[in-house]
Structure formats: C-alpha cells, structure tokens
Design a protein around this motif. Structure first.
Motif, mmCIF file in Angstrom:
data_model
loop_
_atom_site.group_PDB
_atom_site.id
_atom_site.type_symbol
_atom_site.label_atom_id
_atom_site.label_comp_id
_atom_site.label_asym_id
_atom_site.label_seq_id
_atom_site.Cartn_x
_atom_site.Cartn_y
_atom_site.Cartn_z
ATOM 1 N N ARG A 563 1.742 69.542 37.050
ATOM 2 C CA ARG A 563 0.888 69.123 38.167
ATOM 3 C C ARG A 563 0.090 67.854 37.876
ATOM 4 N NH1 ARG A 563 -2.951 73.616 40.452
ATOM 5 N NH2 ARG A 563 -1.109 74.389 41.571
ATOM 6 N N PRO A 564 -0.460 67.656 36.647
ATOM 7 C CA PRO A 564 -1.160 66.391 36.380
ATOM 8 C C PRO A 564 -0.271 65.163 36.557
ATOM 9 C CG PRO A 564 -1.736 68.017 34.722
ATOM 10 C CD PRO A 564 -0.626 68.612 35.529
ATOM 11 N N ILE A 565 1.020 65.298 36.263
ATOM 12 C CA ILE A 565 1.943 64.177 36.476
ATOM 13 C C ILE A 565 2.093 63.911 37.964
ATOM 14 C CG2 ILE A 565 4.338 63.424 36.197
ATOM 15 C CD1 ILE A 565 4.461 65.085 33.648
ATOM 16 N N LEU A 566 2.243 64.968 38.741
ATOM 17 C CA LEU A 566 2.427 64.824 40.187
ATOM 18 C C LEU A 566 1.182 64.272 40.874
ATOM 19 C CD1 LEU A 566 4.235 68.220 40.897
ATOM 20 C CD2 LEU A 566 5.287 65.951 40.934
ATOM 21 N N GLU A 567 0.008 64.422 40.252
ATOM 22 C CA GLU A 567 -1.232 64.042 40.916
ATOM 23 C C GLU A 567 -1.958 62.880 40.259
ATOM 24 O OE1 GLU A 567 -2.289 68.356 42.916
ATOM 25 O OE2 GLU A 567 -3.429 67.727 41.164
ATOM 26 N N TYR A 568 -1.358 62.268 39.230
ATOM 27 C CA TYR A 568 -2.030 61.146 38.578
ATOM 28 C C TYR A 568 -2.229 60.008 39.577
ATOM 29 C CZ TYR A 568 -2.769 56.959 35.826
ATOM 30 O OH TYR A 568 -3.279 55.772 35.342
ATOM 31 N N SER A 569 -3.488 59.631 39.775
ATOM 32 C CA SER A 569 -3.859 58.552 40.709
ATOM 33 C C SER A 569 -3.255 58.767 42.095
ATOM 34 C CB SER A 569 -3.427 57.195 40.149
ATOM 35 O OG SER A 569 -4.197 56.850 39.019
ATOM 36 N N SER A 570 -3.164 60.019 42.514
ATOM 37 C CA SER A 570 -2.582 60.305 43.835
ATOM 38 C C SER A 570 -3.436 59.761 44.970
ATOM 39 C CB SER A 570 -2.394 61.815 44.010
ATOM 40 O OG SER A 570 -3.644 62.497 43.938
ATOM 41 N N THR A 571 -4.707 59.474 44.706
ATOM 42 C CA THR A 571 -5.546 58.862 45.734
ATOM 43 C C THR A 571 -5.053 57.466 46.105
ATOM 44 O OG1 THR A 571 -6.998 58.119 43.945
ATOM 45 C CG2 THR A 571 -7.643 60.113 45.126
ATOM 46 N N VAL A 572 -4.346 56.817 45.181
ATOM 47 C CA VAL A 572 -3.868 55.454 45.422
ATOM 48 C C VAL A 572 -2.718 55.449 46.415
ATOM 49 C CG1 VAL A 572 -2.885 53.409 44.309
ATOM 50 C CG2 VAL A 572 -4.580 54.798 43.096
ATOM 51 N N TRP A 573 -1.807 56.413 46.286
ATOM 52 C CA TRP A 573 -0.582 56.392 47.089
ATOM 53 C C TRP A 573 -0.400 57.632 47.971
ATOM 54 C CZ3 TRP A 573 1.571 60.790 45.296
ATOM 55 C CH2 TRP A 573 1.346 61.135 43.953
ATOM 56 N N GLY A 574 -1.218 58.647 47.781
ATOM 57 C CA GLY A 574 -0.993 59.927 48.452
ATOM 58 C C GLY A 574 -0.980 59.860 49.964
ATOM 59 N N SER A 575 -1.893 59.107 50.546
ATOM 60 C CA SER A 575 -1.968 59.046 52.010
ATOM 61 C C SER A 575 -0.913 58.136 52.613
ATOM 62 C CB SER A 575 -3.361 58.574 52.436
ATOM 63 O OG SER A 575 -3.685 57.348 51.808
ATOM 64 N N SER A 576 -0.189 57.370 51.764
ATOM 65 C CA SER A 576 0.811 56.422 52.263
ATOM 66 C C SER A 576 2.228 56.958 52.180
ATOM 67 C CB SER A 576 0.730 55.113 51.459
ATOM 68 O OG SER A 576 -0.543 54.520 51.578
ATOM 69 N N LEU A 577 2.402 58.184 51.696
ATOM 70 C CA LEU A 577 3.749 58.724 51.537
ATOM 71 C C LEU A 577 4.408 58.983 52.887
ATOM 72 C CD1 LEU A 577 3.269 61.339 48.654
ATOM 73 C CD2 LEU A 577 4.047 58.969 48.479
ATOM 74 N N THR A 578 5.710 58.732 52.942
ATOM 75 C CA THR A 578 6.486 59.093 54.125
ATOM 76 C C THR A 578 6.779 60.584 54.080
ATOM 77 O OG1 THR A 578 8.602 58.704 53.024
ATOM 78 C CG2 THR A 578 7.550 56.808 54.111
ATOM 79 N N THR A 579 7.295 61.115 55.178
ATOM 80 C CA THR A 579 7.649 62.535 55.220
ATOM 81 C C THR A 579 8.691 62.871 54.160
ATOM 82 O OG1 THR A 579 7.185 62.584 57.596
ATOM 83 C CG2 THR A 579 8.511 64.385 56.693
ATOM 84 N N THR A 580 9.648 61.963 53.972
ATOM 85 C CA THR A 580 10.689 62.178 52.962
ATOM 86 C C THR A 580 10.093 62.223 51.565
ATOM 87 O OG1 THR A 580 12.322 61.052 54.343
ATOM 88 C CG2 THR A 580 12.833 61.264 51.996
ATOM 89 N N GLN A 581 9.158 61.332 51.292
ATOM 90 C CA GLN A 581 8.525 61.302 49.974
ATOM 91 C C GLN A 581 7.669 62.537 49.742
ATOM 92 O OE1 GLN A 581 6.569 57.549 50.424
ATOM 93 N NE2 GLN A 581 8.311 56.355 49.660
ATOM 94 N N GLU A 582 6.959 62.980 50.775
ATOM 95 C CA GLU A 582 6.174 64.206 50.643
ATOM 96 C C GLU A 582 7.076 65.393 50.323
ATOM 97 O OE1 GLU A 582 4.043 64.568 54.272
ATOM 98 O OE2 GLU A 582 2.468 63.143 53.714
#
Length: 704
Positions: A563-582
């Motif tokens: 989980r730490p790998i999946l969430e590292y700096s997720s604030t930077v890119w998390g809200s910009s993910l496409t549905t496919t990426q999510e």
C-alpha cells in the motif's frame, strides 16, 4: 522452499546479552565514578575517555557476553536443524562420490526430515511475529527482519571488481570500497582556523545544554540502532540515562564552549549501501556513516537550535524542501506540478532541466562550508564547533564484520550524521538566487525551468550554474541531466536544446523526479504503470513468502509493503487519474485481497469486493481523497509550509451567508481538464463541500 543457508564469511564478534544484565548494579557502580566528571573542567578529550572507560568496564562486569557471528539469513533455523542440514549435505556428497544405495537411502530420509522440520520451524517463527506479547516495536522489528531475510536481493556485498581484479575477501572488499569513497573527496581544501572565524553579530542565542534535555534524548534512543565506533550501544546509554545525563551535559557544554570535538566523534564506520547498476562496481554503492551515539545527541541539540534560528529568520530558500520541517517530497511535487499545470492551462510550454550532481554530499568543501555557515548568521560559537566537528575526520568501511584501514575525510558532510543534512542545505542555499529561472530543490535533487519563450535565459542560467559549481567545488554530470518540455501539444512547437559544459543535455519525454514519473503532457500513464507494476511484484513476493495459513501476517504485509507504494505522493497525481488508471490501481488491491486469503488464480467465482470488505480495506480512491483533504487541511492551518494562497484565493462570503463553512476557496476557471483535476483545484472542491461540523475544519490558527 530453498534449503541453502547463507555461507558468506563472517567475522566473530562479541555481543552483550542485555536481557541478563544487572542494570541496577551497573548504575550503582558507575554513579560515584562519574560524579567527579559532572563538574570537571579538564580537557574535553580527557573527560570523554574517562567517561567511555567507566561505561565499558561496567558493561563488561554487569552484562554477560558471548562470541558470535552475524545473524544468519534465516533466523528460524535452530542449531539442531542446522546440524541436520549439514549432515544431509555430507550424505549427498558421499552418495555422489561412491554411489552406494545405503548412503543414498539415508540421504533421502534425512532430506525429507529436514524439509519437514524446516517448514515447521519456519511457520512457528512467522506465527511468533504475530504473537510477540503485543510489543509493537519488537513485533515490527521482527517483521521487517523477516521480510529482509526473505528478499532475493538480500545478498550483502558480493564480489567486487577493481580494474581487472575480482575481489572476494571481505577485508579487501572493505578496502576497495573505502578507496573508492575516498577518491571522490575534494582535495583542494584550505583549513579554516577557528581564530579566523569572526563574530558575525548573529542574533542566534547561545546554546545552553540542560541535563533534562540530555536525559530525554538518551531515553528516546532506539536501542535497535547500530552501535558507533566507540562501542557504546544505544541500549547501554538508554538504561543508564539518569546516571550519565549530568556527566554528558557537562561534556556537551564544554565541547560547545571550547569548540572541541573528541576524536572518537570525528571517526565513522561506513556501511556501503547498494544503489543501482552492477553490484560488482564499487561506484554503485553509497556510503552511510555510523557515528558515535553521544555525538549524535549533541548534533541533535546543535541542529535543532541552528535550524530553529534559520527557519525563524527565513534564511533558507523557500524552494528548498529537503530535510526541513513542514516540507517533504510530497509538498515539493505538489507545488511543482500545480505550477506546471497552471502554465499549461494558460497555453504556455515549459522547458525543464533536471540537474544531476556527482557525489554532492561527499564533495562539500569544509573551509567554504564554514564560510557559508558564518555568513548565513549562525553564531560563532556554533560555527567554531562545526569547524572542529569537520576537521581531521577519518573513516573506515566495514563488510561482514571486517574493516578497512582508516583514511582521512578531506571533504563532504557525513551521510548518516544528524547535522550533515542541515550543513548541506546551508552549502547549497545560494544556488537558486544565482539564476533568474525557477528552481526547486530537494537536497541535491534540482530542477530548473522556465517557459519555452525564454530559452536564452535558461541557457544563460545553466552557464551561471557552471560558474557556481566551479567556485564551490561541486560537479554536475551533463550526461545524466535531462531536458523535458512540458506542453499540451503532441509534438512540441519549439524544439529548444540546451548544453552544460558544452555537452548537449539529453531530451526526454518523461522524467523521474523524487520517485514520481512526470510525462511531458502531465498525464500519468507511465507513473501508473510503474507504480502498479512495482506493487504487483510485492504482492507476488507476499504470496511466495508468507505461508497461506497466516492470513493476518499477509494482511499486515500488504499494508506495510504494498500500500505505501500505491500511495506514495498520491496527492500529486491521485485526483488526475482516468477511470482506466483508477481501475489499474484497484486491480492491485483486489489481487492482494485474493493473496491474503490464498484464493487460487483460477477461482473466478469468489467476490473480491467481499474479500476487501472482510479485510475492512477502503478503496484506494477513497483513501486518496482522504489523504488529499488531510494535506489540504495541513496547508490551510500552516502545518505544511506550502502557501495555498499562491494557488487559490480564499472565498469571501457575503453578509448573512451561512449555507457552508467560512473556510472555502474560490475555484478558478480552468481551460484544461488536467489543470481542473490538479491537486489544489480538485481538492478545493471537496474541501468546500465539507459540512460545517467536519473535524477537518478545526485546527490551530494559520501561522504568520
């Protein structure tokens, strides 16, 4: 399960059996011996040697010892089982040599017995990690030791190659690494005499060491940390904290007032850490200095006072986010990507150069560092102490318990020391002010950028940085620097190129900065593939390594390793993910849930949604949303140094407006979807929608 054991040559060493120690007797023994040192005005070196001798002799008297070698790679193997493994191997060799049926039969019987007992002892060992009397710290240590021992790349320092010679002997390997680390030092040092350090009229207060402060530092020591070259362990210092604190306070105060650092504190035992590339190349290892713990305590006192002064007077550049409170990789990346997305939203393109320093921490010129430390306003008492701390330093490299010869450390700040990072910040602090382009720093990770229509200015700034590095004995590596143009167009209209030291800087379509992959379009396809691929590999590691019956341990391993790998700096890119990426991210968590419950890959009927619900895992999307709101709140209340007002405007409600809370921000108009989904704008929408009673809206007043 492999039955091979780690056969690397290990040096025999003496270890203390702390669980059998007579701590009360030890403290009673040393108290009258230390009392004369509590107010002694003898030379600092003399006090330190007496103090160390008293503790060493008391430890040998009141703490049992034994001779041993380094811990085995698989600690669950008992001595009895290890003896059976050796017997099995001998039988196998005899069977191959003479081919007698009776010996082969005994070998097969012993092989089955070893396999059975090995499996039993391994499972019992792993189960003990979960039932370690609820001692969280100990449990965590045992868990991480287990993970480290099971990793396939846990091979220490293997064969090294120096020229055409292959080196396998640990002492020779230590010497080869030491010679390489020494080769990067700056040699044109001019010794800074303490008499040359003049009072700079600094307003930084004089440092007064308090006994209680020393005691708290001693009690906060992590007794699992490595012992320094003085052989005074953290456990020994921690258990005697109340008794030794007055003596150490006096020693620390004298060291500061007289600007004298004991010789032991200026010696480091270096541990070589593999970075990347070929393992047989000494250049692919990073030196980490293990220094005396007493020195680290005083370094902590000095560093906290010095950084408090520098931060309070805003003497460090605002774009430097490394090794500073209220700043991090995450805050640096949020600011950088938000600024880039805003420029792209305005229809502009941005040229960015990621600069690569060669051995930056090791090349710091001591004399010039002292000059900069004095010039920035640190008081002369501390500057002289730092000068003594850096003078006549030595180091040795340790490999598997074997040591190299000592060598002089003529430059650099010790990587692994407490004060080293702060000194490096001071040394590199003036770099951003030398150029007109935008610069962002995280320690030595540097990116310089500007809009593409200012090509000449950026090239001029690179030339200025060439002069800067020459003057301050730093060195950029042009071949490892990278140039990227951020823009919305598929093919950049402008094809600018840049040089450093007359070497063309390679142009790329994506860069990796502070662990996050940034594409030239500010989309996140490459980063998504990189992160999910790395995380999926860790899930496979859990499936292969942890027995299927230990569901709880597999659950913990997912939360600790994946989980730490999946969430590292997720604030930077998390809200910009496409549905496919999510979906790509959630697929890793679904795979992990099936691994925790050991659901076969061929079983397509079991609902992963139900498994995740049973494990009480939130979706990764929801966790990212909560994380973004948490960071936004921290920025709003000044707990993170990023100023939201540089990116958003506070909303001013009209009189009588009370439908929503009063801490809202105005959402600006966006021309592009990428800017609309960037951290500040996307999170501000969720922030504005919070109910008035939300706990996120309550916190300390905004600083300054």
């Amino acid at each position: 399960m492999s039955l091979r054991t780690n056969r690397r040559k290990q040096a025999t060493r003496k270890i203390y059996l702390y669980k059998q120690a007579d701590w009360e007797g030890l403290n009673q023994h040393i108290q009258p011996l230390l009392e004369p040192l509590e107010h002694s005005r003898s030379p600092v070196e003399e006090i330190w040697k007496k103090f160390k001798t008293i503790l060493e002799e008391a430890a040998n008297k009141y703490i049992p010892t034994k001779l041993t070698k380094s811990r085995p790679s698989r600690p669950w193997i008992s001595k009895q089982l290890d003896a059976k493994i050796k017997l099995r191997d001998r039988l196998h060799k005899k069977s191959k040599d003479n081919g007698k049926a009776g010996i082969e039969e005994r070998h097969q019987q012993m092989k089955k017995e070893v396999q059975r007992e090995l499996r039993q002892e391994h499972n019992a060992f792993v189960e003990a990690i979960l039932t370690d009397n609820g001692e969280t710290t100990s449990t965590n240590k045992r868990f991480w030791n287990y993970v480290k021992n099971r990793r396939s790349d846990n091979s220490g320092i293997g064969t090294l190659k120096v020229g055409s010679k292959l080196i396998t002997d640990p002492t020779e390997k230590a010497e080869a690494l030491n010679q390489h680390f020494k080769s990067v030092f700056t040699t044109n040092q001019q010794n800074q005499q303490q008499d040359d350090i003049i009072n700079n009229n600094s307003t930084m207060p004089h440092i007064t060491v308090a006994t209680n402060g020393v005691y708290q530092q001693l009690r906060n020591l992590n007794h699992h940390k490595a012992t320094g070259p003085d052989d005074l362990s953290a456990r020994l210092l921690k258990e005697t904290a109340h008794t030794i604190a007055p003596t150490l306070r006096n020693l620390f105060q004298l060291s500061l007032d007289r600007a004298v650092v004991p010789k032991d504190w200026r010696h480091a035992r270096v541990c070589a850490i593999y970075k990347k590339g070929n393992r047989y190349e000494p250049a692919n290892y990073r030196p980490i200095s293990i220094t005396c713990l007493c020195s680290k305590i005083l370094e902590h006192i000095v560093t906290s006072q010095m950084m408090s002064y520098l931060e309070g007077n805003q003497l460090l550049h605002n774009r430097q986010h490394g090794f500073r409170s209220k700043r991090s990789c995450e805050s640096q990346l949020i600011e950088l990507t938000s600024q880039l997305s805003e420029l792209l939203d305005q229809g502009k393109e941005v040229d960015a150069i990621v600069l690569d320093f060669s051995k930056a921490f090791d090349k710091v010129n001591h004399s010039k560092l002292i000059q900069k430390t004095n010039n920035i306003g640190v008081n002369s008492q501390v500057v002289k102490w730092i000068s003594s701390f850096l003078s006549n330093r030595t180091q040795e490299v340790a490999v598997d318990g074997f040591h190299s010869n000592h060598c002089s450390v003529t430059s650099g700040v010790p990587q692994g020391s407490v004060i080293g990072p702060s000194l490096f910040l001071i040394y590199i602090n003036d770099l951003p002010s030398k150029v007109n382009s935008e610069v962002r720093l995280f320690a030595d990770d540097t990116v310089i950028y500007t809009t593409t229509d200012k090509k000449d200015q950026l090239q001029k700034d690179l030339k200025t940085l060439e002069e800067w590095e020459l003057h301050w004995d730093m060195e950029f590596n042009p071949s490892k620097c990278e140039h990227i143009t951020f823009g919305r167009k598929r093919s950049n209209r402008l094809n600018n190129s840049y040089t450093l030291h007359n070497v063309s800087i390679p142009r790329v379509q994506e860069i990796k900065y502070l662990g996050v992959k940034l594409e030239h379009t500010l989309r996140w396809n490459s980063n998504t593939d990189y992160v999910t691929g790395k995380a999926a590999g860790k899930v496979g590691f859990i499936r292969r390594t942890i027995p299927p019956s230990l569901t709880q341990l597999r659950d913990r391993a997912y939360q600790s390793l994946v989980r730490p790998i999946l969430e590292y700096s997720s604030t930077v890119w998390g809200s910009s993910l496409t549905t496919t990426q999510e979906t790509q991210f959630e697929a890793v968590q679904r795979k992990a849930a099936r691994t925790v419950y050991n659901i076969p890959r061929t079983d397509h009927k079991t609902s992963t949604t139900g498994l995740i619900s049973d494990l009480q895992w939130d979706t990764l999307k929801e966790r990212r949303r909560k994380r973004c709101l948490g960071i936004f709140r921290a920025m709003h209340f000044g707990e993170v140094a990023t100023n939201i007002n540089n990116f958003l405007t506070p909303f001013t409600p009209s009189i009588g407006y009370s439908r929503r809370h009063s801490l809202q921000y105005t959402i600006p108009h966006c021309n592009t979807k990428s800017h609309q989904k960037s951290f500040f704008i996307a999170t501000a929408k969720d922030w504005n929608a919070l109910p008035i009673g939300s706990p996120l809206l309550h916190g300390p007043p905004v600083a300054g």
